[in-house]
Write an enzyme that holds these catalytic residues in place. Structure first.
Site: not given
Length: 314
Positions: A52, A296
């Site tokens: 990711s 993230h």
């Protein structure tokens, strides 16, 4: 009466000279910039592999179903900057090292093939960002660890509940002290190392002429846990623990890359000070302020990671 006129002509001549000099300097800088870009030839076929963090999960625009692949992830940015003749992006959220050699989502159009299938004999550039999800034992990967740490903070907000789980913290009555055992996350990092080494061997075998870059993880958390006090739903002690875990993970990636004929790309240094607890986040926290999956990189973070890759290629 003529003297002032001569002075004006002299002034105009000086200005023209200054303008000419500035133009010449600008041209020289432009040529220097062009030469620097030309130092890295355009790849014939660039393949981006990873999880990711490589996919740019949550950063618009998204595609590839559960892979959450962004067209602004660092792979896309690098391909554009290098003017790659062909670019293949098979990065996929939640990917573990095993997803390099076997399908992550069998039967689905995305993640239905091993990522290494994208690497072919004509591939001359490969970036690989992987390993973080191997910290978890379930398909959730690193999200499993994050959930454990957040859940622990609810019941033990001033302690180190996450560290206690993974490092087997317990009270020892015989010594009347808090003791720790082996660290599960460290063991999982060490367990992923030989798998990653095998992946690098396979990449070199499939694409003998490819330059291979192993991209490390950015500075998700600060070294000082107090910087995160009340900023994120993780205790200060666990912030420091997890910072150390990510440091070990990057250390493993760097060592394995060096032993496997690959270049390690440090993204922790250029993102330091822009973690989930900073005022200027390049890594989003539990409640993202800009589009990105929690914990993230956002679009700026992906851009900084791309710059690190480009710098490593020079």
């Amino acid at each position: 009466m003529l003297r002032p006129a001569r002075k004006r002509r002299t002034t105009r001549t000086s200005r023209k000279s200054a303008l000419f000099g500035a133009a010449a300097l600008g041209a020289a800088l432009a040529l220097t910039s062009t030469s620097a870009q030309a130092a890295t030839p355009a790849p014939g076929h660039y393949v981006a592999l990873g999880d990711s963090y490589a996919a740019g999960a949550g950063v618009p625009g998204q595609s590839a179903g559960l892979c959450l692949r962004s067209d602004r992830n660092y792979g896309h940015l690098v391909a554009t900057a290098l003017q790659a003749k062909a670019y293949t992006d098979v990065t996929c959220s939640a990917a573990k090292v095993s997803a390099m050699t076997q399908p992550q989502y069998p039967g689905l159009p995305w993640g239905g093939a091993a990522q290494l299938d994208a690497v072919t004999a004509d591939t001359d550039l490969v970036t690989l960002g992987i390993g973080g999800n191997d910290l978890g034992v379930t398909p959730l990967g690193i999200a499993e660890v994050i959930a454990t740490c957040i859940g622990g903070a609810v019941v033990n907000p001033l302690g180190t509940p996450c560290k206690d789980v993974y490092n087997h913290g317990h009270w020892d009555w015989s010594s009347w002290s808090w003791q720790y055992g082996s660290d599960d996350l460290t063991d999982r990092i060490n367990g992923a190392a030989p798998q990653l080494a095998d992946v690098l061997r396979q990449v070199h075998a499939k694409a003998p002429k490819a330059r291979v870059l192993v991209v490390g993880y950015p500075s998700v958390l600060p070294a000082d846990g107090s910087d995160c006090f009340l900023a994120q739903p993780v205790t200060s002690g666990d912030v420091e623990y997890l910072h150390g875990v990510l440091g070990k993970l990057n250390g493993m990636l760097k060592a394995t890359a060096a032993a496997g004929g690959a270049t390690y790309v440090d993204t922790a240094t250029p993102t330091r000070g822009h973690d989930v607890c900073s005022a200027d986040r390049w890594i989003e926290g539990a409640l993202p302020g800009t589009p990105a999956v929690p914990f993230h990189p956002n679009a700026t973070g992906e851009k900084v990671m791309a710059d690190a890759v480009l710098a490593a290629l020079k």
